[in-house]
Design a protein around this motif. Structure first.
Motif, PDB file in Angstrom:
ATOM      1  N   SER A  57       0.591 -15.606  -0.191  1.00  0.00           N
ATOM      2  CA  SER A  57       1.825 -16.387  -0.210  1.00  0.00           C
ATOM      3  C   SER A  57       1.839 -17.521  -1.223  1.00  0.00           C
ATOM      4  CB  SER A  57       2.110 -16.941   1.188  1.00  0.00           C
ATOM      5  OG  SER A  57       2.431 -15.902   2.070  1.00  0.00           O
ATOM      6  N   ARG A  58       0.932 -18.470  -1.111  1.00  0.00           N
ATOM      7  CA  ARG A  58       1.022 -19.648  -1.980  1.00  0.00           C
ATOM      8  C   ARG A  58       0.947 -19.271  -3.473  1.00  0.00           C
ATOM      9  NH1 ARG A  58      -0.316 -25.488  -0.718  1.00  0.00           N
ATOM     10  NH2 ARG A  58      -1.288 -24.700   1.197  1.00  0.00           N
ATOM     11  N   PRO A  59       0.027 -18.378  -3.864  1.00  0.00           N
ATOM     12  CA  PRO A  59       0.030 -17.966  -5.271  1.00  0.00           C
ATOM     13  C   PRO A  59       1.340 -17.336  -5.718  1.00  0.00           C
ATOM     14  CG  PRO A  59      -2.044 -17.354  -4.228  1.00  0.00           C
ATOM     15  CD  PRO A  59      -1.129 -17.808  -3.132  1.00  0.00           C
ATOM     16  N   LEU A  60       2.000 -16.612  -4.817  1.00  0.00           N
ATOM     17  CA  LEU A  60       3.232 -15.931  -5.205  1.00  0.00           C
ATOM     18  C   LEU A  60       4.457 -16.837  -5.118  1.00  0.00           C
ATOM     19  CD1 LEU A  60       2.520 -12.387  -3.773  1.00  0.00           C
ATOM     20  CD2 LEU A  60       2.260 -13.226  -6.117  1.00  0.00           C
ATOM     21  N   TYR A  61       4.413 -17.874  -4.271  1.00  0.00           N
ATOM     22  CA  TYR A  61       5.470 -18.880  -4.348  1.00  0.00           C
ATOM     23  C   TYR A  61       5.462 -19.477  -5.758  1.00  0.00           C
ATOM     24  CZ  TYR A  61       4.993 -19.047   0.817  1.00  0.00           C
ATOM     25  OH  TYR A  61       4.888 -18.749   2.156  1.00  0.00           O
ATOM     26  N   GLU A  62       4.273 -19.818  -6.210  1.00  0.00           N
ATOM     27  CA  GLU A  62       4.110 -20.390  -7.542  1.00  0.00           C
ATOM     28  C   GLU A  62       4.575 -19.412  -8.622  1.00  0.00           C
ATOM     29  OE1 GLU A  62       2.110 -23.328 -10.310  1.00  0.00           O
ATOM     30  OE2 GLU A  62       3.543 -23.265  -8.672  1.00  0.00           O
ATOM     31  N   CYS A  63       4.256 -18.152  -8.453  1.00  0.00           N
ATOM     32  CA  CYS A  63       4.666 -17.134  -9.412  1.00  0.00           C
ATOM     33  C   CYS A  63       6.185 -17.027  -9.488  1.00  0.00           C
ATOM     34  CB  CYS A  63       4.063 -15.788  -9.027  1.00  0.00           C
ATOM     35  SG  CYS A  63       4.609 -14.413 -10.052  1.00  0.00           S
ATOM     36  N   THR A 105       7.720 -20.521 -10.823  1.00  0.00           N
ATOM     37  CA  THR A 105       7.328 -21.024 -12.149  1.00  0.00           C
ATOM     38  C   THR A 105       7.214 -19.926 -13.199  1.00  0.00           C
ATOM     39  OG1 THR A 105       4.912 -20.815 -11.910  1.00  0.00           O
ATOM     40  CG2 THR A 105       5.943 -22.814 -11.005  1.00  0.00           C
ATOM     41  N   GLY A 106       7.139 -18.657 -12.781  1.00  0.00           N
ATOM     42  CA  GLY A 106       6.957 -17.579 -13.736  1.00  0.00           C
ATOM     43  C   GLY A 106       5.540 -17.408 -14.203  1.00  0.00           C
ATOM     44  N   SER A 107       4.579 -18.024 -13.517  1.00  0.00           N
ATOM     45  CA  SER A 107       3.164 -17.921 -13.896  1.00  0.00           C
ATOM     46  C   SER A 107       2.405 -17.137 -12.839  1.00  0.00           C
ATOM     47  CB  SER A 107       2.542 -19.319 -14.017  1.00  0.00           C
ATOM     48  OG  SER A 107       3.172 -20.057 -15.044  1.00  0.00           O
ATOM     49  N   ASN A 108       1.674 -16.109 -13.255  1.00  0.00           N
ATOM     50  CA  ASN A 108       0.904 -15.358 -12.267  1.00  0.00           C
ATOM     51  C   ASN A 108      -0.299 -16.177 -11.806  1.00  0.00           C
ATOM     52  OD1 ASN A 108      -1.452 -14.780 -13.903  1.00  0.00           O
ATOM     53  ND2 ASN A 108      -0.283 -13.186 -14.931  1.00  0.00           N
ATOM     54  N   PRO A 109      -0.924 -15.806 -10.688  1.00  0.00           N
ATOM     55  CA  PRO A 109      -1.978 -16.642 -10.115  1.00  0.00           C
ATOM     56  C   PRO A 109      -3.169 -16.904 -11.023  1.00  0.00           C
ATOM     57  CG  PRO A 109      -1.156 -15.129  -8.460  1.00  0.00           C
ATOM     58  CD  PRO A 109      -0.517 -14.725  -9.759  1.00  0.00           C
ATOM     59  N   VAL A 110      -3.523 -15.964 -11.881  1.00  0.00           N
ATOM     60  CA  VAL A 110      -4.639 -16.176 -12.793  1.00  0.00           C
ATOM     61  C   VAL A 110      -4.321 -17.300 -13.770  1.00  0.00           C
ATOM     62  CG1 VAL A 110      -6.012 -15.117 -14.626  1.00  0.00           C
ATOM     63  CG2 VAL A 110      -5.484 -13.811 -12.562  1.00  0.00           C
ATOM     64  N   VAL A 111      -3.064 -17.378 -14.193  1.00  0.00           N
ATOM     65  CA  VAL A 111      -2.644 -18.414 -15.135  1.00  0.00           C
ATOM     66  C   VAL A 111      -2.398 -19.741 -14.429  1.00  0.00           C
ATOM     67  CG1 VAL A 111      -0.803 -19.114 -16.725  1.00  0.00           C
ATOM     68  CG2 VAL A 111      -1.661 -16.758 -16.749  1.00  0.00           C
ATOM     69  N   SER A 112      -1.742 -19.707 -13.276  1.00  0.00           N
ATOM     70  CA  SER A 112      -1.341 -20.949 -12.601  1.00  0.00           C
ATOM     71  C   SER A 112      -2.513 -21.693 -11.970  1.00  0.00           C
ATOM     72  CB  SER A 112      -0.307 -20.637 -11.516  1.00  0.00           C
ATOM     73  OG  SER A 112      -0.919 -19.990 -10.400  1.00  0.00           O
ATOM     74  N   GLY A 113      -3.575 -20.974 -11.621  1.00  0.00           N
ATOM     75  CA  GLY A 113      -4.697 -21.591 -10.912  1.00  0.00           C
ATOM     76  C   GLY A 113      -4.508 -21.653  -9.411  1.00  0.00           C
ATOM     77  N   ILE A 114      -3.322 -21.267  -8.922  1.00  0.00           N
ATOM     78  CA  ILE A 114      -3.093 -21.181  -7.467  1.00  0.00           C
ATOM     79  C   ILE A 114      -3.513 -19.772  -7.063  1.00  0.00           C
ATOM     80  CG2 ILE A 114      -1.431 -21.473  -5.581  1.00  0.00           C
ATOM     81  CD1 ILE A 114      -1.880 -24.011  -7.199  1.00  0.00           C
ATOM     82  N   ARG A 115      -4.791 -19.601  -6.771  1.00  0.00           N
ATOM     83  CA  ARG A 115      -5.388 -18.278  -6.599  1.00  0.00           C
ATOM     84  C   ARG A 115      -5.447 -17.823  -5.155  1.00  0.00           C
ATOM     85  NH1 ARG A 115      -8.339 -21.439  -9.668  1.00  0.00           N
ATOM     86  NH2 ARG A 115      -9.900 -21.719  -8.034  1.00  0.00           N
ATOM     87  N   ARG A 117      11.977 -16.809 -12.078  1.00  0.00           N
ATOM     88  CA  ARG A 117      12.306 -18.189 -12.451  1.00  0.00           C
ATOM     89  C   ARG A 117      13.307 -18.212 -13.601  1.00  0.00           C
ATOM     90  NH1 ARG A 117       9.472 -22.395 -16.428  1.00  0.00           N
ATOM     91  NH2 ARG A 117      10.258 -20.718 -17.770  1.00  0.00           N
ATOM     92  N   ASP A 118      13.047 -17.417 -14.638  1.00  0.00           N
ATOM     93  CA  ASP A 118      13.939 -17.424 -15.797  1.00  0.00           C
ATOM     94  C   ASP A 118      15.295 -16.814 -15.472  1.00  0.00           C
ATOM     95  OD1 ASP A 118      11.952 -18.650 -17.187  1.00  0.00           O
ATOM     96  OD2 ASP A 118      11.529 -16.982 -18.551  1.00  0.00           O
ATOM     97  N   LEU A 119      15.325 -15.846 -14.554  1.00  0.00           N
ATOM     98  CA  LEU A 119      16.602 -15.296 -14.118  1.00  0.00           C
ATOM     99  C   LEU A 119      17.426 -16.372 -13.415  1.00  0.00           C
ATOM    100  CD1 LEU A 119      18.470 -12.836 -13.832  1.00  0.00           C
ATOM    101  CD2 LEU A 119      17.285 -12.292 -11.690  1.00  0.00           C
TER     102      LEU A 119
END
Length: 271
Positions: A48-54, A57-67, A249-251
């Protein structure tokens, strides 16, 4: 009419395998060409938390650091809330406490943060909850209160009962499927009003649910999730066009009338 106002609804834990047959009202809108539906594959890990961020923000968990779900910190990415605030738009959210932790203040303090009204924050107006069993019916009332009281340009609504029932009973259970049916019925009370007022409405999920009462891996029932685009502001002839979870996010930004990078491939989704 709200030509450039967006409501993003996240139904936590709603897998495609249930959304495609349990969401009767949303599919009725699709059949009447008032909505369109797409099957997405969520990013990994399907938590959940990594995908809320995704999604936000449009950033996948590897990029965002919310793993994983235990990382409690403010996001380091630019969320849709931040983009809206830069454009002097008003933001609001009726959502789980982790959303407050990602974009407003971390860690979440229920006394301070449950009811948030602060123009300096990314989410200016918020009603946050912290128990997974918090009724979806109450959550939607919270959202409607925020909408009618504060008239936000971007409103995020985040329900939890489908995910909660999936963890309790499993992804192939009557409880899980009926929780999806229940939130579909609840949405049928609000969507016509929002459509009439011209909102662009996006309904999606972070991840699905497996038969082991969990998620986090890459089984289809964990990764495949729905995306419904509702309202006259979307081009419902674009069905079949591919869209990714990292593009939500961009949509949203494009639907708000904001300029964002990499938006040319998303323009066909808007009318």
């Amino acid at each position: 009419m709200h030509q450039h106002k967006v409501i993003l609804i996240l139904i936590d834990g709603l897998g495609w395998h249930v959304a495609r047959h349990a969401m009767g009202y949303l599919h009725a809108l699709c059949e009447s060409r008032q909505a369109s539906v797409f099957k997405l594959q969520c990013e990994l890990p399907s938590l959940s938390r990594p995908l809320y961020e995704c999604i936000l923000t449009g950033s996948n968990p590897v990029v965002s650091g919310i793993r994983h779900n235990q990382i409690v910190q403010l996001s380091k990415q630019e969320s849709i809330f931040h983009l809206a605030r830069k454009a002097r738009l008003k933001t609001a959210a009726a959502a789980y406490s982790w959303i407050s932790e990602l974009y407003n203040r971390a860690p979440y303090d229920a006394v301070r943060d449950r009811f948030t009204h602060d123009p300096s924050l990314a989410i200016q107006h918020g009603i946050f909850y912290h128990e997974d069993s918090y009724p979806d019916s109450h959550l939607l009332l919270d959202a409607e209160h925020l909408r009618t009281t504060h008239d936000p340009d971007f409103l995020f609504i985040h329900t939890m009962n489908v995910d909660d029932m999936g963890h309790r009973s499993g992804g192939d259970s009557a409880d899980y499927r009926n929780a999806a049916r229940k939130v579909d019925v609840l949405l049928s009370h609000y969507l016509p009003v929002w459509q009439e007022q011209g909102y662009k409405i996006i309904v999606t999920a972070d991840h699905g649910m497996n038969v082991d009462h969990s998620h986090g891996g890459h089984l289809p029932e964990e990764r495949e999730v729905p995306l419904f685009l509702v309202g006259q502001g979307f081009n419902h002839k674009a069905a079949g066009t591919e869209i990714k979870q990292v593009q939500i996010r961009d949509l949203c930004a494009l639907a708000l009338g904001l300029a964002v990078n990499r938006n040319d491939e998303l323009k066909p989704f808007l009318s």
